[in-house]
Write an enzyme that holds these catalytic residues in place. Sequence first.
Site, short mmCIF file in Angstrom:
data_model
loop_
_atom_site.label_atom_id
_atom_site.label_comp_id
_atom_site.label_asym_id
_atom_site.label_seq_id
_atom_site.Cartn_x
_atom_site.Cartn_y
_atom_site.Cartn_z
N ASN A 16 29.12 -21.41 48.29
CA ASN A 16 27.85 -21.86 48.85
C ASN A 16 26.90 -20.66 48.87
OD1 ASN A 16 25.72 -22.86 50.30
ND2 ASN A 16 26.81 -23.01 52.25
N LYS A 18 23.79 -20.61 49.40
CA LYS A 18 22.65 -20.76 50.33
C LYS A 18 21.36 -20.38 49.58
CE LYS A 18 25.88 -20.03 54.03
NZ LYS A 18 26.13 -19.64 55.41
N HIS A 108 25.74 -29.37 56.30
CA HIS A 108 26.04 -27.98 56.63
C HIS A 108 25.42 -27.65 57.99
CE1 HIS A 108 26.03 -23.61 56.59
NE2 HIS A 108 27.02 -23.70 55.71
N GLU A 110 23.79 -25.24 59.00
CA GLU A 110 22.41 -24.73 58.95
C GLU A 110 21.41 -25.87 58.79
OE1 GLU A 110 23.22 -21.80 55.91
OE2 GLU A 110 24.48 -20.77 57.37
N GLU A 178 34.03 -26.16 59.15
CA GLU A 178 33.37 -24.87 59.30
C GLU A 178 32.96 -24.67 60.76
OE1 GLU A 178 31.64 -23.34 55.35
OE2 GLU A 178 30.11 -24.57 56.31
N GLY A 184 29.20 -16.73 58.84
CA GLY A 184 28.39 -15.52 58.71
C GLY A 184 28.59 -14.51 59.82
N SER A 224 33.34 -17.10 57.22
CA SER A 224 33.79 -15.72 57.04
C SER A 224 35.07 -15.59 56.22
CB SER A 224 33.94 -15.01 58.41
OG SER A 224 32.68 -14.96 59.06
N GLY A 246 28.82 -15.90 52.32
CA GLY A 246 28.49 -14.51 52.01
C GLY A 246 29.35 -13.91 50.90
P1 PGA Z 1 30.21 -17.54 55.36
O1 PGA Z 1 29.47 -18.97 55.21
O2 PGA Z 1 31.34 -17.52 54.38
O3 PGA Z 1 29.13 -16.53 55.03
O4 PGA Z 1 30.68 -17.43 56.77
C1 PGA Z 1 30.20 -20.14 55.01
C2 PGA Z 1 29.26 -21.31 54.93
O5 PGA Z 1 28.24 -21.33 55.63
O6 PGA Z 1 29.50 -22.26 54.15
#
Ligand code: PGA
Length: 266
Positions: A16, A18, A108, A110, A178, A184, A224, A246
């Site tokens: 992902n 983003k 998601h 976000e 998640e 993140g 993460s 990330g």
């Molecule tokens: P992250 O994000 O690996 O940076 O924690 C995961 C996601 O939001 O799908």
Amino acid sequence: MTTSTVAGRRPLIAANWKMNLDHLQAIAFVQKLAWSLKDAKLDYGTVEVAIFPPFTDLRSVQTLIAADKLPLRFGAQDVSAHESGAYTGEIAASFLKALDCEYVIIGHSERRTLHDESDEEIATKVAAAIGHGLIPVLCVGETAEDLEKHGPSAVPVAQLKAALAAVKPGADIVVAYEPVWAIGSGQAATPAQAEQVAAQLRVTLSELLGADSAAATRILYGGSVKASNIAGFMREPNVDGALVGGASLDLTEFSSIVQFQKHVGT
Ligand code: PGA
């Protein structure tokens, strides 16, 4: 061989991105990723690799993958709940299908937080995606506050029930657990925490769609995920892959996550 492979579910490692990497950067990244996995002699029969770039990259990624016959999959990070019409800025499921997208991330955290997406809207998006032959990667997860108040599974299970209200048994879907507190933050869930919720989500899938669909549906963990912790998640029987944010922007790191089988036994 991982437990999920034994259960007949091919692990899925999903990137992902983003709002990162424009279409030129996407072309360079996808090309290098494919080379790196070829060099490593990755057996794509044992793991599926999917990239979720921004909308504006999709056409370039589609063209590259088709022209070079790369064994990579791709999808979008969101989709409109509507078919077409006066929805400025939105992208219809039919447009994604026309670009050969196989998957689409829906719900998601976000989107839920920054764009106030409700469970009802997410359910409509899931139906729109399935209606156009896309596989939704439905994200569910609790905040730190939810965790304290309701325990680990209550919110993800409620989100799953709401999102799949109109989905029929046999529908091809992927669920991504998640925890919002892990996204993140550098603070991933433990494999045991991920397994506990994934197992609960599978029980819920069984109630909603029947035992066969529940057994066939892949449940990913996200939050993460890194090369150093992927093996722990993949050893769990109900975790069938990862949604990586990330770490999916770092070629070496992501390539190493995809090759989790090399370190899963260690
Ligand atoms: P992250 O994000 O690996 O940076 O924690 C995961 C996601 O939001 O799908």
